[in-house]
Design a protein around this motif. Structure first.
Motif, PDB file in Angstrom:
ATOM      1  N   ARG A   1      -4.063  15.813  -6.476  1.00 46.98           N
ATOM      2  CA  ARG A   1      -4.078  14.390  -6.152  1.00 46.98           C
ATOM      3  C   ARG A   1      -2.690  13.905  -5.754  1.00 46.98           C
ATOM      4  NH1 ARG A   1      -6.182  10.506  -3.514  1.00 46.98           N
ATOM      5  NH2 ARG A   1      -5.664   8.435  -4.332  1.00 46.98           N
ATOM      6  N   SER A   2      -1.662  14.405  -6.426  1.00 46.25           N
ATOM      7  CA  SER A   2      -0.294  14.029  -6.071  1.00 46.25           C
ATOM      8  C   SER A   2       0.017  14.440  -4.638  1.00 46.25           C
ATOM      9  CB  SER A   2       0.699  14.694  -7.027  1.00 46.25           C
ATOM     10  OG  SER A   2       2.029  14.400  -6.658  1.00 46.25           O
ATOM     11  N   GLY A   3      -0.383  15.651  -4.262  1.00 48.90           N
ATOM     12  CA  GLY A   3      -0.151  16.103  -2.895  1.00 48.90           C
ATOM     13  C   GLY A   3      -0.882  15.250  -1.876  1.00 48.90           C
ATOM     14  N   GLU A   4      -2.107  14.823  -2.201  1.00 51.65           N
ATOM     15  CA  GLU A   4      -2.863  13.959  -1.293  1.00 51.65           C
ATOM     16  C   GLU A   4      -2.151  12.623  -1.084  1.00 51.65           C
ATOM     17  OE1 GLU A   4      -6.680  13.569  -3.046  1.00 51.65           O
ATOM     18  OE2 GLU A   4      -7.278  15.667  -2.715  1.00 51.65           O
ATOM     19  N   CYS A   5      -1.605  12.078  -2.180  1.00 45.54           N
ATOM     20  CA  CYS A   5      -0.890  10.793  -2.082  1.00 45.54           C
ATOM     21  C   CYS A   5       0.398  10.949  -1.276  1.00 45.54           C
ATOM     22  CB  CYS A   5      -0.599  10.244  -3.471  1.00 45.54           C
ATOM     23  SG  CYS A   5      -2.067   9.744  -4.399  1.00 45.54           S
ATOM     24  N   TRP A   6       1.101  12.029  -1.496  1.00 47.48           N
ATOM     25  CA  TRP A   6       2.323  12.259  -0.719  1.00 47.48           C
ATOM     26  C   TRP A   6       1.998  12.427   0.761  1.00 47.48           C
ATOM     27  CZ3 TRP A   6       6.519  10.517  -2.359  1.00 47.48           C
ATOM     28  CH2 TRP A   6       6.974  10.682  -3.668  1.00 47.48           C
ATOM     29  N   GLN A   7       0.875  13.089   1.062  1.00 44.89           N
ATOM     30  CA  GLN A   7       0.475  13.234   2.455  1.00 44.89           C
ATOM     31  C   GLN A   7       0.162  11.878   3.069  1.00 44.89           C
ATOM     32  OE1 GLN A   7       0.304  16.220   4.459  1.00 44.89           O
ATOM     33  NE2 GLN A   7       0.249  14.505   5.912  1.00 44.89           N
ATOM     34  N   LYS A   8      -0.486  11.003   2.306  1.00 49.98           N
ATOM     35  CA  LYS A   8      -0.769   9.663   2.797  1.00 49.98           C
ATOM     36  C   LYS A   8       0.526   8.891   3.029  1.00 49.98           C
ATOM     37  CE  LYS A   8      -3.192   5.368   1.642  1.00 49.98           C
ATOM     38  NZ  LYS A   8      -4.013   4.637   0.629  1.00 49.98           N
ATOM     39  N   ALA A   9       1.484   9.031   2.097  1.00 52.43           N
ATOM     40  CA  ALA A   9       2.783   8.362   2.271  1.00 52.43           C
ATOM     41  C   ALA A   9       3.495   8.885   3.517  1.00 52.43           C
ATOM     42  CB  ALA A   9       3.651   8.575   1.027  1.00 52.43           C
ATOM     43  N   MET A  10       3.387  10.191   3.768  1.00 51.77           N
ATOM     44  CA  MET A  10       4.003  10.773   4.954  1.00 51.77           C
ATOM     45  C   MET A  10       3.346  10.242   6.227  1.00 51.77           C
ATOM     46  SD  MET A  10       4.401  14.783   6.020  1.00 51.77           S
ATOM     47  CE  MET A  10       5.002  15.229   4.394  1.00 51.77           C
TER      48      MET A  10
ATOM     49  N   GLY B   1       8.097  15.707  -2.234  1.00 50.86           N
ATOM     50  CA  GLY B   1       6.987  15.590  -3.168  1.00 50.86           C
ATOM     51  C   GLY B   1       5.864  16.555  -2.847  1.00 50.86           C
ATOM     52  N   LEU B   2       5.547  16.700  -1.556  1.00 49.61           N
ATOM     53  CA  LEU B   2       4.532  17.662  -1.151  1.00 49.61           C
ATOM     54  C   LEU B   2       4.964  19.083  -1.487  1.00 49.61           C
ATOM     55  CD1 LEU B   2       3.099  16.427   2.267  1.00 49.61           C
ATOM     56  CD2 LEU B   2       1.783  17.233   0.321  1.00 49.61           C
ATOM     57  N   GLY B   3       6.253  19.363  -1.258  1.00 46.61           N
ATOM     58  CA  GLY B   3       6.772  20.684  -1.588  1.00 46.61           C
ATOM     59  C   GLY B   3       6.658  20.981  -3.077  1.00 46.61           C
TER      60      GLY B   3
ATOM     61  N   ASP C   1       0.840  -1.196   0.000  1.00 48.87           N
ATOM     62  CA  ASP C   1       0.000   0.000   0.000  1.00 48.87           C
ATOM     63  C   ASP C   1       0.879   1.251   0.000  1.00 48.87           C
ATOM     64  OD1 ASP C   1      -2.459   1.493   0.172  1.00 48.87           O
ATOM     65  OD2 ASP C   1      -2.019   1.826   2.286  1.00 48.87           O
ATOM     66  N   PHE C   2       1.968   1.205   0.770  1.00 48.26           N
ATOM     67  CA  PHE C   2       2.902   2.332   0.802  1.00 48.26           C
ATOM     68  C   PHE C   2       3.546   2.540  -0.569  1.00 48.26           C
ATOM     69  CE2 PHE C   2       7.342   3.805   1.646  1.00 48.26           C
ATOM     70  CZ  PHE C   2       7.018   5.093   2.055  1.00 48.26           C
ATOM     71  N   GLY C   3       3.988   1.449  -1.196  1.00 46.15           N
ATOM     72  CA  GLY C   3       4.616   1.547  -2.514  1.00 46.15           C
ATOM     73  C   GLY C   3       3.651   2.065  -3.564  1.00 46.15           C
ATOM     74  N   ASN C   4       2.428   1.547  -3.560  1.00 47.76           N
ATOM     75  CA  ASN C   4       1.431   2.011  -4.533  1.00 47.76           C
ATOM     76  C   ASN C   4       1.100   3.482  -4.335  1.00 47.76           C
ATOM     77  OD1 ASN C   4       0.871  -0.254  -6.197  1.00 47.76           O
ATOM     78  ND2 ASN C   4      -0.285  -1.208  -4.531  1.00 47.76           N
ATOM     79  N   THR C   5       1.074   3.918  -3.080  1.00 49.90           N
ATOM     80  CA  THR C   5       0.785   5.330  -2.794  1.00 49.90           C
ATOM     81  C   THR C   5       1.869   6.232  -3.365  1.00 49.90           C
ATOM     82  OG1 THR C   5      -0.395   4.730  -0.764  1.00 49.90           O
ATOM     83  CG2 THR C   5       0.374   6.996  -0.957  1.00 49.90           C
ATOM     84  N   VAL C   6       3.129   5.839  -3.175  1.00 50.08           N
ATOM     85  CA  VAL C   6       4.238   6.634  -3.710  1.00 50.08           C
ATOM     86  C   VAL C   6       4.203   6.650  -5.232  1.00 50.08           C
ATOM     87  CG1 VAL C   6       6.754   6.810  -3.882  1.00 50.08           C
ATOM     88  CG2 VAL C   6       5.689   6.258  -1.685  1.00 50.08           C
TER      89      VAL C   6
END
Length: 501
Positions: A401-410, A422-424, A382-387
């Protein structure tokens, strides 16, 4: 200078806290997957990939065991393996239920050719037209077959005046482009990749490795006698270990024979990305060079640097390098940032005895072990797919959407540098420069911080241009006005001195 400072700091810290030879080994006791932070410290990470299945000959339904398999190639949902010790090729198909099933095996070819049997095949490639190319090492040739195994042509020893005329041609690894030009790594040829045109004509060497040498030895050779020079080592390029052609036609090559000193001093490169001219265009903007483990001490009976034996690249430009020394997989993004590292030497699932090849189908990875004679299938967690989703959505321009995924990875891994960066970057593309600055500052990303700050400063100036102009005018006009008033006052006060009676 920054890298030198960080390297000294990281090594000093490692010497104080850990035994230098076992830094990474100790971290792996707690986590299968790891990464490095800004200071070079090992950081445990949620697994990026997990083992789905390990396929041996019984799992694949083969009657006999594979023997010293060396090469592997994936196209579509098919996987081809060079069962080198058994002089055969195995064609398999990946199923929807994450299985591998053998389609066919063959050890000989059809058609009007003198030698029909394969002899020590070490690599295979399939063109877009479905033609099959085989590095038939034992027969000193590269074969081109149609999809029904009919002989079409072969590529023989390159004719070049700089090569030893008595050299035995030993093609070990191959890649084929869309025009069916062949690029080959050959044992004993250190001039780069051997390139053949589609008609079989040898057209030269591509991307020769730079010669790494010590200046003291070079100067000494200038003054040494002939007898002394003959006893000294020659400065010659090293041979490439393997190659991979990505979806854009760029060729990744790995050099698994560089010394630790050359890698650390950046005199040698473990990975290159070659364009059509043979120039290295691999971007290395990460905190550390692309050469695997930062710590090269003795651990688990394995010492020295990572030895990359193969490389593969996904369509999101994440490329994975396979380390045959410690049995690990290192993933890097298109900027040279390490995304993950996992694996190790051992007999358990997810570990390897002597890995020789890596391939991918979609995001799934397949690693071939020549000693264990098995194929390990890894699938993203799940972590890998999120990244991966974060990276791919960013490339598509979906920055929200990219920012949302990076936030989930964080949220899954608060120590993951790439999530902050990535969030930056997502905030930067959305012109939210203040937020971007905060994330870049947290992870010491000076380059992106400078980009964000430049835009932040530009925006601030645009938003406050009226105030800036008023302040500037006041700074100019008020002193001048005060000076003028003082001058007039002085003239008035001194006017009576010149009054005429």
């Amino acid at each position: 200078m920054k890298r030198i400072f960080k390297g000294i700091a990281a090594l000093s810290l490692a010497a104080t806290v850990f035994a230098t030879s076992a830094v990474t080994t100790n971290a792996m006791n707690d986590s299968y997957t790891y990464n490095y932070d800004y200071w070079g410290d090992v950081q445990a990470s949620p697994d990026f990939y997990t083992v789905r299945r390990v396929f041996n000959h019984q799992e694949l339904g083969l009657q006999d065991r594979m023997k010293n398999p060396q090469g592997m190639f994936a196209i579509g949902n098919k996987l081809y393996v060079c069962d080198t010790g058994n002089n055969r090729i195995i064609e398999m198909m990946a199923g929807e239920n994450e299985s591998l099933s053998v389609v066919k095996t063959f050890d000989s070819i059809k058609g009007d050719v003198e030698i029909k049997e394969l002899n020590t095949p070490t690599d295979i490639a399939i063109s877009e037209d479905g033609n099959i190319f085989i590095a038939d090492k034992g027969n000193a040739r590269i074969l081109k077959l149609d999809e029904n195994l009919n002989y079409l042509m072969q590529f023989d020893v390159p004719v070049d005046s700089t090569l030893d005329p008595n050299m035995i041609f030993q093609p070990s690894k191959i890649a084929v482009d869309t025009a069916e030009r062949v690029y080959c790594v050959a044992t004993g040829i250190n001039k780069g990749l051997v390139k053949y045109e589609s008609d079989g004509v040898f057209s030269g060497f591509v991307g020769a490795a730079e010669v790494a040498f010590d200046w003291t030895d070079y100067i000494w050779k200038k003054f040494a006698t002939q007898a002394q020079r003959e006893k000294m080592e020659d400065f010659v390029p090293t041979e490439y270990e393997n190659l991979y052609m990505d979806y854009e036609g760029f060729i990744y090559v790995v050099n698994g024979n560089s010394s630790a000193e050359d890698l650390k001093a950046e005199k040698a490169k473990a990975v290159k990305k070659l364009n059509l001219m043979g120039s290295d265009i691999l971007v290395q903007n990460g905190e550390y060079p692309v050469y695997g483990d930062l710590y090269m001490g003795n651990g688990g009976g394995h010492e020295g640097p990572s030895r990359f034996t193969d490389v593969t690249c996904l369509e999101n430009d994440i490329y994975m390098c396979l380390d045959r020394n410690r049995g690990r997989v290192f993933g890097y993004d298109d900027q040279g940032n390490m995304m993950f590292a996992f694996g190790g030497n051992g007999n358990m699932d997810g570990y390897f005895r002597y890995p020789t090849a890596i391939e991918h189908i979609g995001h799934d990875l397949y690693v071939l072990d020549s000693q264990d004679c098995s194929i390990t299938m890894f699938v993203p967690t799940d972590f890998g797919n999120t990244v991966y989703e974060a990276i791919e959505q960013f490339d598509l321009g979906n920055y929200d959407r990219s920012g949302e995924c990076w936030q989930k990875a964080m949220d899954l891994n608060g120590n993951y540098n790439q999530a902050y960066i990535g969030l930056g970057r997502a905030h930067l593309r959305q012109e939210e420069y203040g937020d971007a600055l905060e994330y870049f500052e947290l992870k010491y990303d000076a380059e992106n911080y400078s980009k964000a700050y430049k835009q932040y400063r530009k925006g601030w100036v645009q938003d406050n241009i009226g105030i800036i102009i008023v302040v500037l005018l006041l700074l100019i006009l008020v002193p001048n006005g005060i000076g003028r008033v003082k001058q007039i006052k002085h003239e008035i006060e001194t006017a009576d001195i010149f009054k005429v009676d």
